[in-house]
Design an enzyme around this catalytic site. Structure first.
Site, PDB file in Angstrom:
ATOM      1  N   GLU A  94       1.056  -1.388  -0.354  1.00 34.05           N
ATOM      2  CA  GLU A  94       0.369  -0.531  -0.070  1.00 34.05           C
ATOM      3  C   GLU A  94       0.644   1.323   0.097  1.00 34.05           C
ATOM      4  O   GLU A  94       2.244   1.164   0.425  1.00 34.05           O
ATOM      5  CB  GLU A  94      -1.052   0.020   1.144  1.00 34.05           C
ATOM      6  N   CYS A 107       3.131   8.247   1.740  1.00 30.57           N
ATOM      7  CA  CYS A 107       3.927   6.761   2.490  1.00 30.57           C
ATOM      8  C   CYS A 107       4.016   5.863   2.043  1.00 30.57           C
ATOM      9  O   CYS A 107       2.561   4.913   1.404  1.00 30.57           O
ATOM     10  CB  CYS A 107       3.011   6.886   3.649  1.00 30.57           C
ATOM     11  N   CYS A 114       6.562  -7.398   7.379  1.00 25.22           N
ATOM     12  CA  CYS A 114       7.974  -7.155   8.256  1.00 25.22           C
ATOM     13  C   CYS A 114       7.930  -8.510   8.801  1.00 25.22           C
ATOM     14  O   CYS A 114       7.756  -8.324  10.141  1.00 25.22           O
ATOM     15  CB  CYS A 114       7.702  -5.736   8.672  1.00 25.22           C
ATOM     16  N   CYS A 118       7.241  -5.922  15.518  1.00 27.08           N
ATOM     17  CA  CYS A 118       6.165  -4.656  16.466  1.00 27.08           C
ATOM     18  C   CYS A 118       5.009  -5.323  16.561  1.00 27.08           C
ATOM     19  O   CYS A 118       4.270  -4.830  15.729  1.00 27.08           O
ATOM     20  CB  CYS A 118       6.596  -4.381  15.982  1.00 27.08           C
ATOM     21  N   CYS A 121       1.855  -3.217  15.309  1.00 25.01           N
ATOM     22  CA  CYS A 121       1.752  -2.675  13.627  1.00 25.01           C
ATOM     23  C   CYS A 121       0.999  -3.865  12.892  1.00 25.01           C
ATOM     24  O   CYS A 121       1.299  -5.198  13.094  1.00 25.01           O
ATOM     25  CB  CYS A 121       3.639  -2.811  13.087  1.00 25.01           C
ATOM     26  N   SER A 196      12.330   6.068   8.131  1.00 24.63           N
ATOM     27  CA  SER A 196      11.763   5.812   9.450  1.00 24.63           C
ATOM     28  C   SER A 196      11.930   4.333   9.903  1.00 24.63           C
ATOM     29  O   SER A 196      12.375   3.228   9.268  1.00 24.63           O
ATOM     30  CB  SER A 196      10.498   5.399   9.830  1.00 24.63           C
ATOM     31  N   SER A 219      11.637   4.625  15.672  1.00 26.38           N
ATOM     32  CA  SER A 219      10.487   4.394  16.582  1.00 26.38           C
ATOM     33  C   SER A 219      10.739   3.350  17.672  1.00 26.38           C
ATOM     34  O   SER A 219      11.218   2.513  17.530  1.00 26.38           O
ATOM     35  CB  SER A 219       9.596   2.852  15.236  1.00 26.38           C
ATOM     36  N   LEU A 220      11.067   4.263  18.524  1.00 28.51           N
ATOM     37  CA  LEU A 220      11.042   4.457  20.044  1.00 28.51           C
ATOM     38  C   LEU A 220      10.158   3.698  20.815  1.00 28.51           C
ATOM     39  O   LEU A 220      10.866   2.553  20.852  1.00 28.51           O
ATOM     40  CB  LEU A 220      11.696   5.369  20.638  1.00 28.51           C
ATOM     41  N   HIS A 221       9.247   4.214  20.756  1.00 28.86           N
ATOM     42  CA  HIS A 221       7.753   3.782  21.645  1.00 28.86           C
ATOM     43  C   HIS A 221       8.159   3.434  23.531  1.00 28.86           C
ATOM     44  O   HIS A 221       7.027   3.107  24.107  1.00 28.86           O
ATOM     45  CB  HIS A 221       7.713   2.906  20.536  1.00 28.86           C
ATOM     46  N   ASN A 295      -2.910   3.637  16.906  1.00 25.95           N
ATOM     47  CA  ASN A 295      -4.026   3.288  15.678  1.00 25.95           C
ATOM     48  C   ASN A 295      -4.298   2.059  15.953  1.00 25.95           C
ATOM     49  O   ASN A 295      -3.690   1.154  15.811  1.00 25.95           O
ATOM     50  CB  ASN A 295      -3.637   3.300  14.407  1.00 25.95           C
ATOM     51  N   CYS A 338       0.224   2.040   9.399  1.00 28.73           N
ATOM     52  CA  CYS A 338       0.541   1.307   8.783  1.00 28.73           C
ATOM     53  C   CYS A 338       0.226   0.028   8.333  1.00 28.73           C
ATOM     54  O   CYS A 338       0.128  -1.342   9.546  1.00 28.73           O
ATOM     55  CB  CYS A 338       2.178   1.355   9.888  1.00 28.73           C
TER      56      CYS A 338
HETATM   57  N1  SAH Z   1       9.147   0.029   9.822  1.00 25.60           N
HETATM   58  C1  SAH Z   1       9.538   1.864  10.414  1.00 25.60           C
HETATM   59  C2  SAH Z   1       8.905   2.349   9.674  1.00 25.60           C
HETATM   60  C3  SAH Z   1       7.160   1.608   9.406  1.00 25.60           C
HETATM   61  S1  SAH Z   1       5.982   2.009  10.000  1.00 25.60           S
HETATM   62  C4  SAH Z   1       9.500   1.480  11.912  1.00 25.60           C
HETATM   63  O1  SAH Z   1       9.222   1.287  12.323  1.00 25.60           O
HETATM   64  O2  SAH Z   1       9.852   2.749  11.968  1.00 25.60           O
HETATM   65  C5  SAH Z   1       6.063   3.497  10.789  1.00 25.60           C
HETATM   66  C6  SAH Z   1       5.679   4.119  11.937  1.00 25.60           C
HETATM   67  O3  SAH Z   1       4.828   3.597  12.430  1.00 25.60           O
HETATM   68  C7  SAH Z   1       6.598   3.972  12.918  1.00 25.60           C
HETATM   69  O4  SAH Z   1       6.642   4.299  13.975  1.00 25.60           O
HETATM   70  C8  SAH Z   1       5.304   2.681  13.252  1.00 25.60           C
HETATM   71  O5  SAH Z   1       5.783   2.350  14.894  1.00 25.60           O
HETATM   72  C9  SAH Z   1       3.905   3.357  14.025  1.00 25.60           C
HETATM   73  N2  SAH Z   1       3.165   2.149  13.657  1.00 25.60           N
HETATM   74  C10 SAH Z   1       2.798   1.186  13.523  1.00 25.60           C
HETATM   75  N3  SAH Z   1       2.071   0.472  14.239  1.00 25.60           N
HETATM   76  C11 SAH Z   1       1.550   1.235  14.739  1.00 25.60           C
HETATM   77  C12 SAH Z   1       0.047   1.545  15.205  1.00 25.60           C
HETATM   78  N4  SAH Z   1      -1.255   0.597  15.209  1.00 25.60           N
HETATM   79  N5  SAH Z   1      -0.046   3.228  15.328  1.00 25.60           N
HETATM   80  C13 SAH Z   1       0.379   3.518  15.570  1.00 25.60           C
HETATM   81  N6  SAH Z   1       1.562   3.627  15.206  1.00 25.60           N
HETATM   82  C14 SAH Z   1       2.135   2.742  14.848  1.00 25.60           C
HETATM   83 FE1  SF4 Z   2       7.559  -3.635  10.815  1.00 24.01          FE
HETATM   84 FE2  SF4 Z   2       7.966  -1.276  11.196  1.00 24.01          FE
HETATM   85 FE3  SF4 Z   2       5.968  -2.448  11.626  1.00 24.01          FE
HETATM   86 FE4  SF4 Z   2       8.224  -2.681  13.266  1.00 24.01          FE
HETATM   87  S1  SF4 Z   2       6.507  -0.971  13.373  1.00 24.01           S
HETATM   88  S2  SF4 Z   2       7.185  -4.397  12.204  1.00 24.01           S
HETATM   89  S3  SF4 Z   2       9.265  -1.859  12.535  1.00 24.01           S
HETATM   90  S4  SF4 Z   2       6.718  -1.846   9.903  1.00 24.01           S
END
Ligand code: SAH
Ligand code: SF4
Length: 351
Positions: A94, A107, A114, A118, A121, A196, A219-221, A295, A338
């Site tokens: 997408e 984007c 992936c 995470c 995600c 990212s 992506s720290l979180h 999200n 994402c």
């Molecule tokens: N793999 C890379 C880039 C793609 S994800 C990464 O992880 O950085 C892009 C961003 O969306 C990242 O910061 C990821 O942590 C965040 N993301 C993924 N799922 C999400 C969700 N359900 N709610 C909010 N942010 C999310």
């Molecule tokens: Fe992959 Fe980024 Fe999603 Fe983590 S947040 S599973 S690294 S796409």
């Protein structure tokens, strides 16, 4: 049968070699390159300064599209559009176009699925299928640019924040930036890209050493290892003691600001102790924190922090002198988070 080379996978010297093999003069390669990248022609058929027979030869010896549009959805507010595209091996990816403040941001995805896992995600919940080629990534950008072009609009920014981990597909991702930067072609400034990453330390170091000019977001979180490894399993391999110095070193060596992404999850990473731990890690670092309410996805029970919690978390950071923004999730009604749309398609296909 050997498949035809895909135009967007090729560098300009490779396109020149291809045209030379067809017996065309050298400058024809530039005309083709400009026709596709600058004027956004969908195929050589539409590039009128190329001779008719060469256009035909190009059509029969090269492929100019590797992705087909499966569906397009627009958010109710009209600010976000999401394209679900299918690759030639019938996998869904997408690309999302966001329009706001008169800016247009694409984007884009770098992988199918992936492997980083995470927990919150949608892409991570799908698992890893394969890397996208540089051309498959470029075609996502070109499709969005063509769409904008129909209204006389142009892309302002490109973010590698769709499906997949760009630093696991490092070379293709860098090729995309270099090729789209070509002033004779798409002419997109390197500083208008943002990569990212989930925090692959060796790749952050490589990106720093190579003095890449794209913006870097991490992506720290979570700011403690115990929590971060629960949310982002990669933290076991690259804990905060490795990640944060690599980030700091990037800011020092590049002289540039780094962004940290923080998806705020109610009762999980929205507390004062996380804010305090984060403030310690980034003390006097040239950085910015993007706070994004989570999200929701089907595979994870966590909830988005509410506005009070978001504000409280933001205030705690601001009081520690850290610059922050709250990024409102756009396109929630079209699952523009994402990987969400492609994950849904995959589920439907396997029903
Ligand atoms: N793999 C890379 C880039 C793609 S994800 C990464 O992880 O950085 C892009 C961003 O969306 C990242 O910061 C990821 O942590 C965040 N993301 C993924 N799922 C999400 C969700 N359900 N709610 C909010 N942010 C999310
Ligand atoms: Fe992959 Fe980024 Fe999603 Fe983590 S947040 S599973 S690294 S796409």
């Amino acid at each position: 049968m050997k498949s035809k080379p895909f135009f967007f996978d090729l560098s300009l010297p490779q396109v020149e070699a291809h045209l030379q093999a067809l017996g065309a003069e050298r400058y024809r390669a530039r005309q083709l390159w400009e026709g596709i990248y600058k004027n956004l022609a969908p195929s050589p058929k539409k590039i009128s300064n190329l001779p008719e027979n060469l256009r035909e030869q190009l059509e029969t010896t090269l492929t100019f599209s590797a992705l087909t549009v499966q569906s397009t959805v627009s958010s109710r507010d009209g600010e976000t559009e999401k394209y679900l595209l299918e690759t030639q091996d019938e996998k869904a990816i997408e690309v999302v176009l966001m329009r706001y403040h008169r800016r247009h941001t694409a984007c884009i995805s770098t992988q199918i699925g992936c492997g980083m896992g995470c927990v919150f995600c949608a892409t991570g919940q799908m698992g890893f299928k394969r890397n996208l080629s540089s051309g498959e990534i470029i075609e996502q950008v070109i499709r969005v640019a063509r769409q904008l072009g129909t209204n006389g609009d142009r892309l302002s920014n490109i973010v590698f924040m769709g499906m997949g981990e760009p630093f696991q597909n490092y070379e293709a991702s860098m090729d995309v930036i270099d090729r789209l930067n070509d002033p004779e072609g798409f002419n997109f400034g390197k500083r208008r890209f943002t990569i990212s990453t989930v925090g692959l330390v060796p790749m952050i170091e490589r990106f720093t050493q190579e003095r890449r000019q794209a913006n870097l977001a991490i992506s720290l979180h979570a700011a403690t290892n115990a929590l971060r490894e629960r949310l982002l399993p990669i933290n076991r391999r690259y804990p905060l003691e490795a990640l944060m110095p690599a980030c700091r070193s990037y800011t020092v060596q590049s002289g540039r600001r780094i962004t940290f992404e923080w998806a705020l999850i109610q009762g999980v990473n929205d507390g004062d102790e996380q804010a305090a731990a984060l403030a310690d890690w980034v003390h006097r670092m040239n950085c910015h924190i993007n706070i994004i309410p989570l999200n929701p996805t089907d595979g994870y029970e966590g909830k988005a922090a509410n506005l009070d919690q978001v504000t409280r978390f933001q205030n705690a950071l601001e009081q520690a002198g850290i610059s922050t923004t709250i990024r409102v999730r756009r396109g929630i009604d079209i699952q523009a988070g994402c990987g969400q749309l492609a994950a849904e398609k995959q589920r439907n296909d396997s029903d």
